[in-house]
Enzyme design. Structure first.
Site, PDB file in Angstrom:
ATOM      1  N   HIS A  72      77.916  25.715  21.113  1.00 21.29           N
ATOM      2  CA  HIS A  72      77.292  26.000  19.818  1.00 21.29           C
ATOM      3  C   HIS A  72      75.782  26.104  19.975  1.00 21.29           C
ATOM      4  O   HIS A  72      75.181  25.429  20.813  1.00 21.29           O
ATOM      5  CB  HIS A  72      77.696  24.977  18.756  1.00 21.29           C
ATOM      6  N   ASP A  74      73.658  25.732  17.316  1.00 18.20           N
ATOM      7  CA  ASP A  74      72.924  24.976  16.302  1.00 18.20           C
ATOM      8  C   ASP A  74      72.661  23.546  16.763  1.00 18.20           C
ATOM      9  O   ASP A  74      73.262  23.051  17.721  1.00 18.20           O
ATOM     10  CB  ASP A  74      73.687  24.971  14.968  1.00 18.20           C
ATOM     11  N   GLU A 128      78.231  24.286  14.204  1.00 21.33           N
ATOM     12  CA  GLU A 128      79.184  23.291  14.702  1.00 21.33           C
ATOM     13  C   GLU A 128      78.899  21.922  14.119  1.00 21.33           C
ATOM     14  O   GLU A 128      79.806  21.099  13.992  1.00 21.33           O
ATOM     15  CB  GLU A 128      79.129  23.226  16.232  1.00 21.33           C
ATOM     16  N   GLU A 129      77.626  21.667  13.795  1.00 22.24           N
ATOM     17  CA  GLU A 129      77.226  20.314  13.408  1.00 22.24           C
ATOM     18  C   GLU A 129      77.494  19.997  11.942  1.00 22.24           C
ATOM     19  O   GLU A 129      77.086  18.950  11.449  1.00 22.24           O
ATOM     20  CB  GLU A 129      75.738  20.096  13.720  1.00 22.24           C
TER      21      GLU A 129
HETATM   22 ZN   LIG Z   1      77.603  19.421  20.052  1.00 23.43          ZN
END
Ligand SMILES: [Zn+2]
Length: 355
Positions: A72, A74, A128-129
């Site tokens: 990811h 982000d 993703e976060e």
């Molecule tokens: Zn991660």
């Protein structure tokens, strides 16, 4: 900021360059554009496509097997840890661990993948976060699912440079007791729902979690009360109590089996499942996974937390975490990565995928 990244540079410098592009979840356009431009310039042999702020690239070499690498782009919000700062052998800054070191290693491999040993797919994704519904992989799976398929998925999240296989599943349930309200001065006329929960708590305290070994990896299950609510007023016998329990289960159990197990543990109680996510079997018996383990040396370990490897496992592929950095530093202000872990992971993946 440079117009493109030098994908042939040392992956340590590449990590720093990525960290220096701010990319908090939902604001990945700039870094996604940069990654796409850099891949188009330095790796023209790749087929490249975009999905929102995700960049996907793949070889089409006609190899027998395909390995999917995912990372990811982000980060969590910056916290006085931007831009990157190098001190001796350590690179500090937001995203150094989670997970621009992994992204840098992926980009370096992508640039050199023209004659790779396996066909390779690179997935650089967004969000993703934050909540799963906004996770870039959710969208990619909906719109471009065939891009995610392969014989092995490597999610380059921090794993201290050790192959972490599969992951445990998670399930939350609510155990409810009911009673009958009464004035506490005449408590015998009521039935106390909080007292009624005592037996459920005793079962939890006495519970012995399993530690099954799967493909040589030892998992460690857990069953924990995480919340309890109940009570009406300071002078009323309560008629309701709700206990929230989180179960982490090894991937040799399906979601259905985990639920069945919890219903047995709390037999006699009202049990409601509120959310769950399946685990992922390590799948280290698969040939591509064996090659990775061999290239990495060391012994693979079980992944205990839930990660996006489970999404790939759900597509029927073995999936592992493998990336530089200590995962316990993720999301902290002190986030940092020993640069030799970046070099080490890069060397392992080169050995596995390119030599
Ligand atoms: Zn991660």
């Amino acid at each position: 900021m440079a117009d493109t990244l030098d994908l042939f540079a040392d992956p340590i410098d590449l990590t720093a360059a990525l960290v220096d592009v701010r990319s908090v979840s939902g604001e990945e356009a700039e870094i996604a554009d940069l990654v796409e431009r850099s891949l188009r310039l330095h790796a023209p042999h790749l087929e490249i496509t975009r999905s929102g702020n995700a960049v996907l690239a793949r070889t089409n070499l006609g190899k027998e097997r395909r390995v999917v690498l995912a990372g990811h782009l982000d980060t969590v919000p910056v916290n006085e840890n931007f831009p990157s700062r190098r001190e001796g052998g350590v690179l500090h800054g937001c995203g150094t661990v989670d997970m621009k070191g992994g992204d840098a290693v992926m980009l370096a491999i992508a640039a050199l993948s023209e004659n790779a040993r396996h066909d390779l797919t690179f997935v650089f994704y967004d969000c993703e976060e934050i909540e799963a519904e906004r996770n870039g992989l959710t969208r990619i799976q909906r719109e471009l699912e065939q891009w995610l398929h392969g014989d092995l998925a490597i999610v380059c999240e921090p794993s201290n440079g050790v192959v972490e296989a599969g992951c445990q599943g998670t399930m939350r349930i609510e155990v409810t007791t009911t009673g009958k309200r009464a004035h506490t001065a005449r408590a015998w006329m009521g039935e106390n729902a909080i007292h009624g929960m005592g037996e459920a708590l005793r079962r939890l305290a006495a519970y012995e979690p399993r530690q099954p070994e799967i493909d040589g990896c030892r998992y460690h299950e857990g069953l924990q009360a995480v919340k309890i609510t109940g009570g009406v007023a300071g002078n009323v016998v309560p008629d309701g109590c709700v206990l929230t329990v989180n179960h982490r289960f090894a991937p040799d159990r399906t979601v259905e089996q985990a639920e069945q197990h919890l219903r047995e543990v709390f037999e006699g109680f009202d049990v409601q499942v509120t959310d769950f996510a399946a685990g992922a079997l390590p799948g280290l018996g698969a040939p591509a996974a064996q090659e990775l383990v061999e290239a990495a040396g060391g012994t693979p370990v079980a992944k205990l937390g839930w990660t996006d490897v489970a999404r790939f496992a759900a597509l029927g592929m073995p999936a592992v975490n493998f990336g530089p950095g200590d995962p316990t530093l993720a999301h902290t202000r002190e986030e940092n990565v020993p640069v030799q872990q970046i070099t080490g992971c890069s060397a392992v993946l080169k050995r596995f995928l390119l030599d």
